[in-house]
Scaffold this motif. Sequence first.
Motif, short mmCIF file in Angstrom:
data_model
loop_
_atom_site.label_atom_id
_atom_site.label_comp_id
_atom_site.label_asym_id
_atom_site.label_seq_id
_atom_site.Cartn_x
_atom_site.Cartn_y
_atom_site.Cartn_z
N THR A 185 0.81 -1.23 0.00
CA THR A 185 0.00 0.00 0.00
C THR A 185 0.84 1.27 0.00
OG1 THR A 185 -0.15 0.02 2.42
CG2 THR A 185 -1.88 -1.16 1.23
N SER A 186 2.16 1.14 0.03
CA SER A 186 2.99 2.34 0.22
C SER A 186 2.99 3.26 -0.99
CB SER A 186 4.42 1.94 0.58
OG SER A 186 5.01 1.20 -0.47
N ALA A 187 2.65 2.74 -2.18
CA ALA A 187 2.64 3.58 -3.38
C ALA A 187 1.25 4.15 -3.67
CB ALA A 187 3.11 2.78 -4.59
N LEU A 188 0.29 3.89 -2.78
CA LEU A 188 -1.09 4.31 -3.02
C LEU A 188 -1.40 5.64 -2.33
CD1 LEU A 188 -2.93 0.92 -2.42
CD2 LEU A 188 -2.20 1.89 -4.60
N ASP A 189 -2.32 6.38 -2.93
CA ASP A 189 -2.86 7.55 -2.25
C ASP A 189 -3.60 7.08 -1.00
OD1 ASP A 189 -1.92 9.27 -4.20
OD2 ASP A 189 -3.76 9.13 -5.39
N PRO A 190 -3.56 7.87 0.08
CA PRO A 190 -4.14 7.42 1.35
C PRO A 190 -5.58 6.92 1.24
CG PRO A 190 -2.87 9.41 1.68
CD PRO A 190 -2.90 9.19 0.20
N GLU A 191 -6.39 7.57 0.38
CA GLU A 191 -7.80 7.16 0.31
C GLU A 191 -7.99 5.82 -0.40
OE1 GLU A 191 -7.20 10.14 -3.15
OE2 GLU A 191 -6.49 9.85 -1.10
N LEU A 192 -6.94 5.29 -1.02
CA LEU A 192 -7.04 4.01 -1.72
C LEU A 192 -6.48 2.85 -0.91
CD1 LEU A 192 -5.92 5.15 -5.30
CD2 LEU A 192 -8.25 4.97 -4.40
N VAL A 193 -5.83 3.16 0.19
CA VAL A 193 -5.18 2.11 0.99
C VAL A 193 -6.19 1.10 1.52
CG1 VAL A 193 -3.92 1.66 3.13
CG2 VAL A 193 -3.17 3.50 1.59
N GLY A 194 -7.31 1.60 2.01
CA GLY A 194 -8.29 0.75 2.67
C GLY A 194 -8.82 -0.36 1.78
N LYS A 201 -7.18 -8.56 4.16
CA LYS A 201 -7.85 -9.08 5.36
C LYS A 201 -8.71 -10.28 5.02
CE LYS A 201 -8.08 -4.56 7.67
NZ LYS A 201 -8.98 -3.45 8.07
N ASP A 202 -9.40 -10.21 3.89
CA ASP A 202 -10.23 -11.33 3.45
C ASP A 202 -9.38 -12.56 3.18
OD1 ASP A 202 -12.77 -12.52 2.31
OD2 ASP A 202 -11.51 -12.56 0.52
N LEU A 203 -8.22 -12.36 2.56
CA LEU A 203 -7.31 -13.48 2.31
C LEU A 203 -6.87 -14.13 3.62
CD1 LEU A 203 -4.71 -12.53 -0.46
CD2 LEU A 203 -6.30 -14.45 -0.45
N ALA A 204 -6.49 -13.30 4.59
CA ALA A 204 -6.00 -13.81 5.86
C ALA A 204 -7.09 -14.57 6.62
CB ALA A 204 -5.46 -12.66 6.71
N ARG A 205 -8.30 -14.04 6.58
CA ARG A 205 -9.38 -14.65 7.35
C ARG A 205 -9.90 -15.92 6.70
NH1 ARG A 205 -11.90 -8.65 8.13
NH2 ARG A 205 -10.79 -8.12 10.06
N THR A 206 -9.79 -16.00 5.38
CA THR A 206 -10.25 -17.19 4.69
C THR A 206 -9.39 -18.39 5.05
OG1 THR A 206 -11.08 -15.88 2.84
CG2 THR A 206 -10.69 -18.21 2.43
N GLY A 207 -8.11 -18.15 5.28
CA GLY A 207 -7.21 -19.21 5.70
C GLY A 207 -6.72 -20.06 4.53
N VAL A 213 3.77 -10.27 5.15
CA VAL A 213 3.44 -8.92 4.71
C VAL A 213 4.41 -7.92 5.31
CG1 VAL A 213 1.63 -7.16 4.55
CG2 VAL A 213 1.00 -9.60 4.68
N VAL A 214 5.23 -7.30 4.47
CA VAL A 214 6.03 -6.17 4.90
C VAL A 214 5.15 -4.93 4.82
CG1 VAL A 214 8.00 -4.69 4.35
CG2 VAL A 214 8.22 -7.18 4.18
N THR A 215 4.95 -4.25 5.94
CA THR A 215 3.97 -3.18 5.95
C THR A 215 4.31 -2.11 6.97
OG1 THR A 215 1.59 -2.70 6.19
CG2 THR A 215 2.51 -4.38 7.65
N HIS A 216 3.80 -0.91 6.69
CA HIS A 216 3.84 0.19 7.66
C HIS A 216 2.45 0.44 8.25
CE1 HIS A 216 7.99 1.36 6.99
NE2 HIS A 216 7.80 1.29 5.69
N GLU A 217 1.49 -0.40 7.88
CA GLU A 217 0.12 -0.25 8.36
C GLU A 217 -0.04 -0.98 9.69
OE1 GLU A 217 -2.08 1.67 6.95
OE2 GLU A 217 -0.93 2.12 5.13
N MET A 218 0.16 -0.26 10.79
CA MET A 218 0.12 -0.88 12.11
C MET A 218 -1.28 -1.38 12.46
SD MET A 218 3.25 -0.77 13.00
CE MET A 218 3.88 -0.63 11.33
N GLY A 219 -2.30 -0.67 12.01
CA GLY A 219 -3.66 -1.11 12.28
C GLY A 219 -3.96 -2.45 11.64
N PHE A 220 -3.50 -2.62 10.41
CA PHE A 220 -3.66 -3.89 9.71
C PHE A 220 -2.93 -5.00 10.47
CE2 PHE A 220 -1.84 -7.00 6.77
CZ PHE A 220 -2.97 -7.49 6.15
N ALA A 221 -1.70 -4.74 10.87
CA ALA A 221 -0.92 -5.74 11.60
C ALA A 221 -1.60 -6.13 12.90
CB ALA A 221 0.49 -5.22 11.87
N ARG A 222 -2.14 -5.16 13.59
CA ARG A 222 -2.79 -5.42 14.86
C ARG A 222 -4.05 -6.26 14.68
NH1 ARG A 222 -2.92 -0.67 16.39
NH2 ARG A 222 -1.23 -0.66 17.92
#
Length: 263
Positions: A185-194, A201-207, A213-222
Amino acid sequence: MRGDDVAQEPMVELVGVSKHFGHHQVLYDVDLTVQRGETLCVIGPSGSGKSTMLRCINHLEVISAGQVRVDGNLIGYRLRPDGRLHELHHRRAAEQRLGIGMVFQHFNLFPHMTALENVTLGPIKAKGVKRSVIEPYACELLQRVGLGDKFDAYPSQLSGGQQQRVAIARAMAMRPPLILFDEPTSALDPELVGEVLDVMKDLARTGGITLIVVTHEMGFAREVADRVIFMDAGRIIEDGTPAEVLGNPQHERTRAFLAAVLH
């Protein structure tokens, strides 16, 4: 971990992995084990070796020392009878890479191909899957990432978030047991990150798929990660659950990093 825990060998194992670029050392004796179906988030400051470690996992970067195994297989090398490692021919290494999905920071879509053509290209060219077989599955994947109305759109007609979702569908089309995300998501405009994070998130929850994931999105990691590792100066400094690493870090370097990015 999503899904049933099964006593199996890990999906990813790094043992004593080091990486030099000339005289500059980027990774120092990294040991890491990632279980099947696990979602691991890798955080840390720029230049800490996060992306290099990711690229070593699928042999896009040749390690300087140590071993990398994915799904039980030694990556990039074979073990000779005398116990020494011999680097594989690039074609054999490329074959190994087919089982490891990769989503890059800058999408890397083919501009002259539609979204559907970008998604089907890998299975057709690399695996010899018939177009009649892969196209329905590719359509399902594009629908899953919210692009069911964009099959015939070219990258130039898509937003950055949409292009990255095509890139995720492209990685999934190869049916890999492991997908690596390099700051997707680092190359995206902020409004497109979500919109991209929602797909992940759907991929992770589906199992069923192991995600690193290398990320700066702490909320996603949490919210999504089973584990979080913090890297600094080419080493893994901290490793634990999101609550442990993000909520109660034990190392001063981790605390300083989180204080800077969260405030």
